[in-house]
Enzyme design. Structure first.
Site, PDB file in Angstrom:
ATOM      1  N   CYS A 128      76.827  24.590  66.040  1.00 44.40           N
ATOM      2  CA  CYS A 128      78.037  24.447  65.229  1.00 44.40           C
ATOM      3  C   CYS A 128      78.337  22.993  64.862  1.00 44.40           C
ATOM      4  O   CYS A 128      78.655  22.686  63.703  1.00 44.40           O
ATOM      5  CB  CYS A 128      79.227  25.071  65.941  1.00 44.40           C
ATOM      6  N   ARG A 188      77.528  47.074  78.680  1.00 45.30           N
ATOM      7  CA  ARG A 188      78.905  46.982  79.164  1.00 45.30           C
ATOM      8  C   ARG A 188      79.931  47.201  78.039  1.00 45.30           C
ATOM      9  O   ARG A 188      80.971  47.801  78.239  1.00 45.30           O
ATOM     10  CB  ARG A 188      79.129  45.615  79.816  1.00 45.30           C
ATOM     11  N   SER A 189      79.621  46.684  76.853  1.00 48.01           N
ATOM     12  CA  SER A 189      80.567  46.786  75.734  1.00 48.01           C
ATOM     13  C   SER A 189      80.291  47.971  74.824  1.00 48.01           C
ATOM     14  O   SER A 189      81.079  48.249  73.910  1.00 48.01           O
ATOM     15  CB  SER A 189      80.521  45.494  74.910  1.00 48.01           C
ATOM     16  N   GLN A 228      85.241  18.553  70.422  1.00 46.75           N
ATOM     17  CA  GLN A 228      84.939  19.963  70.198  1.00 46.75           C
ATOM     18  C   GLN A 228      85.932  20.910  70.866  1.00 46.75           C
ATOM     19  O   GLN A 228      86.390  20.686  71.985  1.00 46.75           O
ATOM     20  CB  GLN A 228      83.507  20.264  70.661  1.00 46.75           C
ATOM     21  N   THR A 265      80.924  42.647  69.789  1.00 47.24           N
ATOM     22  CA  THR A 265      82.231  42.581  70.434  1.00 47.24           C
ATOM     23  C   THR A 265      82.604  41.160  70.874  1.00 47.24           C
ATOM     24  O   THR A 265      83.716  40.925  71.345  1.00 47.24           O
ATOM     25  CB  THR A 265      82.285  43.511  71.671  1.00 47.24           C
ATOM     26  N   ALA A 278      83.195  36.873  70.358  1.00 47.99           N
ATOM     27  CA  ALA A 278      84.044  36.097  69.447  1.00 47.99           C
ATOM     28  C   ALA A 278      83.339  35.837  68.115  1.00 47.99           C
ATOM     29  O   ALA A 278      83.916  36.050  67.041  1.00 47.99           O
ATOM     30  CB  ALA A 278      84.444  34.781  70.106  1.00 47.99           C
ATOM     31  N   VAL A 279      82.075  35.403  68.163  1.00 45.40           N
ATOM     32  CA  VAL A 279      81.347  35.124  66.921  1.00 45.40           C
ATOM     33  C   VAL A 279      80.969  36.416  66.216  1.00 45.40           C
ATOM     34  O   VAL A 279      81.048  36.518  64.992  1.00 45.40           O
ATOM     35  CB  VAL A 279      80.103  34.255  67.202  1.00 45.40           C
ATOM     36  N   SER A 329      86.769  27.026  72.102  1.00 39.06           N
ATOM     37  CA  SER A 329      86.205  28.311  71.666  1.00 39.06           C
ATOM     38  C   SER A 329      84.691  28.234  71.537  1.00 39.06           C
ATOM     39  O   SER A 329      84.018  29.263  71.539  1.00 39.06           O
ATOM     40  CB  SER A 329      86.824  28.761  70.339  1.00 39.06           C
ATOM     41  N   GLY A 330      84.143  27.014  71.474  1.00 39.22           N
ATOM     42  CA  GLY A 330      82.693  26.853  71.490  1.00 39.22           C
ATOM     43  C   GLY A 330      82.076  27.321  72.793  1.00 39.22           C
ATOM     44  O   GLY A 330      80.878  27.585  72.853  1.00 39.22           O
ATOM     45  N   HIS A 362      86.137  22.058  65.382  1.00 39.53           N
ATOM     46  CA  HIS A 362      85.460  20.865  65.891  1.00 39.53           C
ATOM     47  C   HIS A 362      85.748  19.673  64.971  1.00 39.53           C
ATOM     48  O   HIS A 362      85.727  19.802  63.742  1.00 39.53           O
ATOM     49  CB  HIS A 362      83.949  21.068  65.927  1.00 39.53           C
TER      50      HIS A 362
END
EC number: 1.2.1.11
Length: 349
Positions: free
Chosen positions: A132, A43-44, A159, A15, A17-18, A162-163, A252
């Site tokens: 990354c 939790r997810s 960078q 769940t 982002a990556v 979102s990292g 990036h």
């Protein structure tokens, strides 16, 4: 041995982002999946995710979750990987881990397929996906190393937020609105969530990514330095990094200075080399203002290079600008690419 037509694949951190990008990448690549297991924190758990038109319920990740799994893609934080990856291996899965938990373990290959795919043959059940910012840099440098040798690398990174996760992107958006509307706001995430100070990222640049180490470098900078040497099998390589967070959502950018071993190499020769390199797209036409930018790389798997020019004082020195989607090539795509390489090399039973 006859190759399976499909594999039991698990995504841990489904769940996040990556994790979401991993699922999308598996679908885009039409990865051969016979059974799909989506795992997350308690939790997810219970969330619904659609994959190839079918709805899946995300389950809580537990040691027994990996029964029958062939490939487990982890992106749920280092502590989760340290706890659950060994259980996945015990159940017969090959783990591709996107955290820093195992990267510098001498018994764990740290792999970027364009650079050191053969290292996969040495795995003992766990393969580490590099940082990354390291990934895109070594993809751009490997062809140079192979043809002209490599002596020194100095990198400054620019960078994307979102990292630091989806919450950091939301903070960037909220701060931007607040500043435009002349409203008050209180930074809470960057540079490091939970640290003693937090700074504005909107309309700003923060020269800190991750925590400072005793030597004055941040952990992100040390990751780039140490991982580059390991991936490229060059412990003697001179590497220095300065990592900066910019108010960019995704993508990036890096300013690279590197020195080759060979004499008389021209900028055009480096451009020609990279134009034909695996996983690299050359965008280098200063006359027409063509160069890589993060806004153009979002959603793309490749590493984009440009602004290639010779140093004015050092004959063996060159400068280059490198851009990539940090959630794709920097994380999800490189992980899936490793899984594809495992299948290609016949390493998945």
């Amino acid at each position: 041995m006859e190759q399976k037509k499909g594999f039991h694949v698990a995504v841990v951190g489904a769940t996040g982002a990556v994790g979401q990008q991993m699922i999308q990448t598996l679908e885009n690549r039409d990865f051969p999946i016979s059974q799909f297991t989506l795992l997350s924190s308690a939790r997810s758990a219970g969330s619904k995710v659609t994959f190839k038109g079918q709805e899946y319920t995300v389950q809580e990740a537990k040691p027994e979750s990996f029964e029958g799994v062939d490939i487990a893609l982890f992106s749920a934080g280092g502590s989760v990987s340290q706890e659950l990856a060994p259980h996945a291996v015990e159940h017969g899965a090959i783990v591709v881990d996107n955290t820093s938990a195992f990267r510098m373990d001498p018994n764990v290959p740290l792999v970027v397929p364009e650079v050191n795919e053969d290292d996969l043959n040495k795995h003992n059940g766990i393969i580490a996906n590099p940082n990354c910012s390291t990934i895109q840099m070594v993809v751009a440098l490997q062809p140079v190393k192979e043809k002209y040798g490599l002596k020194k690398v100095i990198v400054s990174t620019y960078q994307a937020v979102s990292g630091s996760g989806a919450a950091a992107v939301e903070e960037l958006n909220e701060q931007t609105k607040a500043i435009i509307n002349n409203e008050e706001f209180e930074p809470a995430i960057l540079p490091v969530k939970g640290d003693k100070k937090h700074y504005q990222i909107a309309f700003n640049a923060i020269p800190q990514i991750d925590k400072f180490q005793d030597n004055g470098y941040t952990f992100e900078e040390m990751k780039m330095i140490n991982e580059t040497k390991k991936i490229m099998h060059m412990p003697e390589l001179q590497v220095a990094a300065t990592c900066v967070r910019l108010p960019v959502a995704t993508g990036h950018s890096e300013s690279l200075y590197f020195e080759v071993d060979s004499n008389g190499v021209t900028a055009n020769e480096v451009k020609s080399l990279l134009e034909n390199a695996r996983g690299v797209v050359l965008q280098d036409d200063p006359e027409n203002q063509i160069y890589p930018m993060p806004a153009d790389c979002v959603g793309k798997n490749d590493v984009f290079v440009g602004r290639i020019r010779k140093d004015l004082d050092e004959d063996k020195g060159f400068h280059m600008w490198v851009v990539s989607d940090n959630l794709l090539k920097g994380a999800a795509w490189n992980s899936v690419q490793i899984a594809e390489s495992l299948i290609k090399l016949g390493l998945v039973k």
